[in-house]
Design a protein around this motif. Structure first.
Motif, PDB file in Angstrom:
ATOM      1  N   VAL A 395     -29.902  11.969   0.914  1.00  0.00           N
ATOM      2  CA  VAL A 395     -30.324  11.107  -0.326  1.00  0.00           C
ATOM      3  C   VAL A 395     -28.940  10.256  -0.867  1.00  0.00           C
ATOM      4  CG1 VAL A 395     -30.079  12.705  -2.426  1.00  0.00           C
ATOM      5  CG2 VAL A 395     -32.003  10.662  -1.768  1.00  0.00           C
ATOM      6  N   THR A 396     -27.960  11.098  -0.684  1.00  0.00           N
ATOM      7  CA  THR A 396     -26.670  10.508  -1.274  1.00  0.00           C
ATOM      8  C   THR A 396     -26.440   9.155  -0.467  1.00  0.00           C
ATOM      9  OG1 THR A 396     -25.685  12.612  -1.880  1.00  0.00           O
ATOM     10  CG2 THR A 396     -24.144  10.772  -1.588  1.00  0.00           C
ATOM     11  N   VAL A 397     -26.327   9.439   0.742  1.00  0.00           N
ATOM     12  CA  VAL A 397     -26.486   8.144   1.954  1.00  0.00           C
ATOM     13  C   VAL A 397     -27.150   6.927   1.396  1.00  0.00           C
ATOM     14  CG1 VAL A 397     -26.392   7.144   4.148  1.00  0.00           C
ATOM     15  CG2 VAL A 397     -25.180   9.366   3.449  1.00  0.00           C
ATOM     16  N   LEU A 398     -28.667   7.441   1.321  1.00  0.00           N
ATOM     17  CA  LEU A 398     -29.578   6.308   1.002  1.00  0.00           C
ATOM     18  C   LEU A 398     -29.444   5.722  -0.404  1.00  0.00           C
ATOM     19  CD1 LEU A 398     -32.436   5.691   1.737  1.00  0.00           C
ATOM     20  CD2 LEU A 398     -33.478   7.591   0.698  1.00  0.00           C
ATOM     21  N   ASN A 399     -29.123   6.322  -1.329  1.00  0.00           N
ATOM     22  CA  ASN A 399     -28.836   6.030  -2.769  1.00  0.00           C
ATOM     23  C   ASN A 399     -27.671   5.047  -2.742  1.00  0.00           C
ATOM     24  OD1 ASN A 399     -30.897   7.362  -3.799  1.00  0.00           O
ATOM     25  ND2 ASN A 399     -29.792   8.651  -4.879  1.00  0.00           N
ATOM     26  N   ASN A 400     -26.784   5.093  -1.766  1.00  0.00           N
ATOM     27  CA  ASN A 400     -25.589   4.361  -1.748  1.00  0.00           C
ATOM     28  C   ASN A 400     -25.562   3.449  -0.623  1.00  0.00           C
ATOM     29  OD1 ASN A 400     -23.747   5.175  -4.108  1.00  0.00           O
ATOM     30  ND2 ASN A 400     -24.616   7.133  -3.178  1.00  0.00           N
ATOM     31  N   LEU A 401     -26.674   3.344   0.146  1.00  0.00           N
ATOM     32  CA  LEU A 401     -26.884   2.208   1.410  1.00  0.00           C
ATOM     33  C   LEU A 401     -26.385   1.096   1.290  1.00  0.00           C
ATOM     34  CD1 LEU A 401     -27.822   3.204   4.298  1.00  0.00           C
ATOM     35  CD2 LEU A 401     -29.973   2.064   3.796  1.00  0.00           C
ATOM     36  N   ALA A 402     -26.559   0.422   0.337  1.00  0.00           N
ATOM     37  CA  ALA A 402     -26.074  -1.165   0.284  1.00  0.00           C
ATOM     38  C   ALA A 402     -24.562  -1.029   0.063  1.00  0.00           C
ATOM     39  CB  ALA A 402     -26.667  -1.704  -0.967  1.00  0.00           C
ATOM     40  N   GLN A 403     -24.232  -0.296  -0.720  1.00  0.00           N
ATOM     41  CA  GLN A 403     -22.553  -0.054  -1.036  1.00  0.00           C
ATOM     42  C   GLN A 403     -21.693   0.404   0.346  1.00  0.00           C
ATOM     43  OE1 GLN A 403     -24.927   0.883  -3.163  1.00  0.00           O
ATOM     44  NE2 GLN A 403     -24.595  -1.137  -4.162  1.00  0.00           N
ATOM     45  N   ILE A 404     -22.308   1.338   0.973  1.00  0.00           N
ATOM     46  CA  ILE A 404     -21.746   1.905   2.207  1.00  0.00           C
ATOM     47  C   ILE A 404     -21.658   0.943   3.464  1.00  0.00           C
ATOM     48  CG2 ILE A 404     -22.109   3.582   4.108  1.00  0.00           C
ATOM     49  CD1 ILE A 404     -23.238   5.507   2.076  1.00  0.00           C
ATOM     50  N   ALA A 407     -19.314  -1.908   2.231  1.00  0.00           N
ATOM     51  CA  ALA A 407     -17.819  -1.184   2.503  1.00  0.00           C
ATOM     52  C   ALA A 407     -17.278  -1.450   3.988  1.00  0.00           C
ATOM     53  CB  ALA A 407     -17.761   0.243   1.904  1.00  0.00           C
ATOM     54  N   GLN A 408     -18.380  -1.316   4.767  1.00  0.00           N
ATOM     55  CA  GLN A 408     -18.091  -1.290   6.330  1.00  0.00           C
ATOM     56  C   GLN A 408     -18.511  -2.469   6.844  1.00  0.00           C
ATOM     57  OE1 GLN A 408     -18.864   2.294   8.262  1.00  0.00           O
ATOM     58  NE2 GLN A 408     -18.859   3.778   6.636  1.00  0.00           N
ATOM     59  N   GLY A 409     -18.706  -3.591   6.179  1.00  0.00           N
ATOM     60  CA  GLY A 409     -18.837  -5.052   6.637  1.00  0.00           C
ATOM     61  C   GLY A 409     -20.345  -5.274   7.016  1.00  0.00           C
ATOM     62  N   VAL A 410     -21.357  -4.544   6.644  1.00  0.00           N
ATOM     63  CA  VAL A 410     -22.549  -4.764   6.917  1.00  0.00           C
ATOM     64  C   VAL A 410     -23.281  -5.045   5.544  1.00  0.00           C
ATOM     65  CG1 VAL A 410     -24.695  -3.787   7.798  1.00  0.00           C
ATOM     66  CG2 VAL A 410     -22.702  -3.155   8.838  1.00  0.00           C
ATOM     67  N   HIS A 411     -23.626  -6.364   5.564  1.00  0.00           N
ATOM     68  CA  HIS A 411     -24.350  -6.758   4.271  1.00  0.00           C
ATOM     69  C   HIS A 411     -25.861  -7.048   3.898  1.00  0.00           C
ATOM     70  CE1 HIS A 411     -20.187  -7.574   2.916  1.00  0.00           C
ATOM     71  NE2 HIS A 411     -19.882  -8.096   4.012  1.00  0.00           N
ATOM     72  N   ASP A 412     -26.502  -6.679   5.018  1.00  0.00           N
ATOM     73  CA  ASP A 412     -28.057  -6.760   4.976  1.00  0.00           C
ATOM     74  C   ASP A 412     -28.612  -5.458   4.927  1.00  0.00           C
ATOM     75  OD1 ASP A 412     -30.732  -7.350   5.354  1.00  0.00           O
ATOM     76  OD2 ASP A 412     -30.275  -8.758   6.860  1.00  0.00           O
ATOM     77  N   GLU A 533     -11.844   3.980  -6.007  1.00  0.00           N
ATOM     78  CA  GLU A 533     -11.008   3.045  -4.951  1.00  0.00           C
ATOM     79  C   GLU A 533     -11.092   1.586  -5.450  1.00  0.00           C
ATOM     80  OE1 GLU A 533      -8.926   2.041  -1.820  1.00  0.00           O
ATOM     81  OE2 GLU A 533      -9.299   4.285  -2.647  1.00  0.00           O
ATOM     82  N   ALA A 534     -12.618   1.401  -5.945  1.00  0.00           N
ATOM     83  CA  ALA A 534     -12.744  -0.314  -6.296  1.00  0.00           C
ATOM     84  C   ALA A 534     -11.573  -0.540  -7.470  1.00  0.00           C
ATOM     85  CB  ALA A 534     -14.058  -0.401  -6.758  1.00  0.00           C
ATOM     86  N   ALA A 535     -11.554   0.276  -8.563  1.00  0.00           N
ATOM     87  CA  ALA A 535     -10.306  -0.126  -9.132  1.00  0.00           C
ATOM     88  C   ALA A 535      -8.927  -0.362  -8.631  1.00  0.00           C
ATOM     89  CB  ALA A 535     -10.358   0.977 -10.377  1.00  0.00           C
ATOM     90  N   LYS A 536      -8.856   0.386  -7.813  1.00  0.00           N
ATOM     91  CA  LYS A 536      -7.521   0.314  -7.077  1.00  0.00           C
ATOM     92  C   LYS A 536      -7.229  -1.012  -6.372  1.00  0.00           C
ATOM     93  CE  LYS A 536      -6.552   5.127  -6.181  1.00  0.00           C
ATOM     94  NZ  LYS A 536      -6.582   6.216  -4.869  1.00  0.00           N
ATOM     95  N   CYS A 550     -15.972  -2.364  -3.734  1.00  0.00           N
ATOM     96  CA  CYS A 550     -15.132  -1.983  -3.139  1.00  0.00           C
ATOM     97  C   CYS A 550     -15.319  -2.172  -1.420  1.00  0.00           C
ATOM     98  CB  CYS A 550     -15.011  -0.338  -3.147  1.00  0.00           C
ATOM     99  SG  CYS A 550     -13.877   0.739  -2.444  1.00  0.00           S
ATOM    100  N   SER A 551     -14.393  -2.184  -0.985  1.00  0.00           N
ATOM    101  CA  SER A 551     -14.513  -2.630   0.395  1.00  0.00           C
ATOM    102  C   SER A 551     -13.539  -1.669   1.368  1.00  0.00           C
ATOM    103  CB  SER A 551     -14.237  -3.957   0.895  1.00  0.00           C
ATOM    104  OG  SER A 551     -12.780  -4.382   0.672  1.00  0.00           O
ATOM    105  N   GLY A 552     -13.714  -1.491   2.418  1.00  0.00           N
ATOM    106  CA  GLY A 552     -13.012  -0.372   3.410  1.00  0.00           C
ATOM    107  C   GLY A 552     -13.396   0.839   3.478  1.00  0.00           C
TER     108      GLY A 552
END
Length: 602
Positions: A395-404, A407-412, A533-536, A550-552
């Protein structure tokens, strides 16, 4: 006393209605579809958004009250409470996202202007602007909204597990399979009917789900369980599973095709109508049974009055008020259900007081446990922690799915969510089918499949951390399967180890592993790592906006490494649990079919 529906057809009508309720209970999976609107409209940062994700999971899985209520209230009351929670919770979220309520800060302070039109004695009073402050108002609103999932799911799951007590794994796999595909169904509605509007989606959830509950609540009801071998029951379950697979493939295919070709509104709406027809497929079973009688191994006399408690009740007769368990030989085989058990316990206590019998011994695994008796069992806590690791990391991945994905170049987000939903459904349905086959043929405990999937999850999280090009789609698909298996294994396992009498409470207690994992892994870990990481990344640009991105690969790398380590620990616990409960399954499934322990028969 429980109002039971007699006959062979009503349980299948209830299962068909339960399918729709189970789809509705997946409303919590829609969080990725409107979370970006919460972030942009209300100005949240990622840590605040992940804490709202925790609220989403807390509400969905904190079901101790529904678990207790399901033994005291009829299913329609449970569904009614869930419908009201959905209406009020999502209604408040809709007010926030649609800017009907403006300037709502996060967590500690809510100061907004809420326009109220008040009518008194037929006269409209001037517009009133109300300033209000409430601790965690939006967080609590999301908890209430998604808590409807616990009420709806508990109502249909407990009722159908008791209506089909000899096919627990199959029923759990089917219902949880529909729950898993619900995210893809809502995504189809979101993109086709609601035109990717978050505010329209929240309004749809606030109004549509309560209306659905009011329509089907009459059909979700306790029925007299069939204890004989039904020659067509296996075929009916296969049909339902096949319809579910077709639905899953159809929804995934149409979502991808619509994304690629951008079909016209007419074609998209046609796809939506076909999806609704596929959702109606389970009702084909009771319709067929209306025209074709079913033979079971026990004698069944249609259109004849009931002569004894072992005679088959006329299929179309009116409801009876009777205990779910009667003292007949057939009903005695399910002595772990309801009032007959309670009556026998009272008689036992009276006999103990008179010195006629010794004090009641503690139940053995496979018999009916009270909640307090289960809490002191090592197997109970082993199963809880194994489930906590599996669903908490998923569920951690599911809740952050859009941001994950971003961050890895998939925006849909819709494609990723549809893929996860379909594979989640495959895991739930497949976990029920596969575990049912091996537990009957080889008496292999179901938890062995939790071990296998959590080993796979270790590999998946390491793939996420490595951030290989193009790996995100494959990793999401595999993770969805493994995540789904956790549900379809936990549900029948807890009923087999600790009985059906208090199954609703046990099931909802186990479900606490989901929000607990979301709080620890998503709220405290993933959100903090992402924002750090986003702040950096934003320092050179001197951006001061609170809503930064954050990206990357570094955005979630540490998070994925921690999740991989947690699944390694969970795999070890799962192996220990499997070895401990192997004798229980050898007892329950000796001969290839489920049988209750003799001590459970009252």
């Amino acid at each position: 006393m429980v109002n039971l529906k007699a006959g062979t057809r009503p349980p299948w009508v209830g299962l068909g209605a339960a399918v729709w309720v189970q789809i509705a209970s997946g409303n919590a999976y829609n969080f990725p579809l409107y979370s970006h609107s919460l972030k942009s409209v209300l100005g949240f940062n990622q840590h605040q958004l992940t804490m709202l994700g925790v609220a989403n999971d807390v509400g969905e899985n904190v079901g101790l009250i529904p678990g207790i209520a399901c033994n005291k209230l009829p299913p329609w009351v449970i569904l009614l409470i869930g419908a009201l929670a959905c209406f009020f919770g999502y209604g408040v979220l809709w007010l926030a996202v649609s800017s009907k309520v403006q300037s709502m800060p996060y967590w500690l302070r809510v100061e907004a202007e809420w326009t109220l039109f008040t009518w008194f004695r037929g006269y409209q009073i001037d517009v009133i602007h109300v300033n209000y402050s409430d601790l965690g108002f939006l967080w609590l609103a999301l908890c209430v909204a998604t808590n409807s999932s616990a009420w709806l799911s508990t109502a249909v799951l407990v009722t159908n597990m008791r209506n089909f007590p000899l096919s627990r794994g199959t029923v759990a796999g089917i219902l949880k399979g529909y729950g898993g595909i619900s995210a893809a169904v809502f995504t189809e509605i979101y993109s086709t009917l609601l035109r990717n509007s978050s505010s329209k989606l929240l309004m749809f959830l606030a109004l549509g789900i309560p209306v659905l509950c009011f329509i089907v609540m009459y059909f979700v009801r306790p029925c007299t369980p069939a204890l004989g071998e039904d020659s067509s029951e296996h075929a009916h379950f296969l049909f339902t599973q096949g319809a579910l697979i077709v639905l899953g493939l159809y929804v995934l295919t149409t979502t991808i095709l619509n994304h690629i070709f951008h079909f016209s509104a007419l074609i998209s709406n046609t796809f939506l109508v076909i999806m609704v027809v596929l959702l109606m497929a389970p009702f084909a079973i009771p319709i067929k049974m209306t025209f074709h009688r079913i033979r079971v191994s026990k004698p069944e006399m249609h259109h004849q009055p009931v002569e004894s408690s072992d005679s088959v009740i006329q299929e179309d007769s009116a409801d009876k008020t009777e205990p779910l368990l009667k003292s007949s030989s057939s009903a005695a085989a399910l002595g772990s259900f309801r009032e007959n058990v309670e009556a026998s316990e009272v008689a036992m206590l009276l006999a103990e007081g008179e010195g006629a019998v010794k004090k009641r011994r503690r139940p053995k695994r496979g018999e009916d446990f009270r909640f307090t008796e289960a809490l002191i069992k090592a197997d109970f806590w082993l199963l809880f922690f194994v489930y906590f690791v599996g669903v908490g990391s998923g569920v951690t991945v599911l809740n952050n799915l859009a941001q994950i994905g971003s961050a890895q170049g998939v925006h849909d987000t819709t494609i990723l969510l549809s893929l996860f939903s379909f594979c989640n459904f495959v895991g739930r349905l497949g976990g029920g089918i596969v575990s049912e086959h091996f537990v009957r043929s080889k008496t292999i405990p179901r938890t062995i499949w939790m071990t296998c999937t959590q080993v796979m999850m270790i590999i998946i999280y390491l793939l996420f951390a490595s951030s290989f090009d193009g790996i995100v789609y494959a990793a999401i698909a595999l993770l969805g399967i493994c995540y789904g298996v956790q549900f379809s294994i936990m549900i029948p396992t807890v009923s087999e180890l600790f009985g059906l009498k208090h199954f609703g409470l046990f099931y909802n207690f186990m479900s606490l592993g989901n929000p607990l994992g979301a709080f620890l892994f998503s709220g405290l870990l993933a959100g903090y790592v992402y924002d750090t990481e986003a702040a950096k990344q934003q320092v050179p640009n001197l951006l001061s906006s609170s809503s930064i991105s954050c990206s990357g690969p570094n955005c979630f790398r540490l998070t994925f490494l921690v999740l991989a380590g947690a699944c390694g620990f969970g795999s070890i616990l799962s192996v220990i649990l499997t070895m401990r409960i192997r004798p229980v399954y050898e007892m329950l499934y000796a001969g290839g079919s489920f049988r209750l322990p003799q001590a459970s028969i009252h």
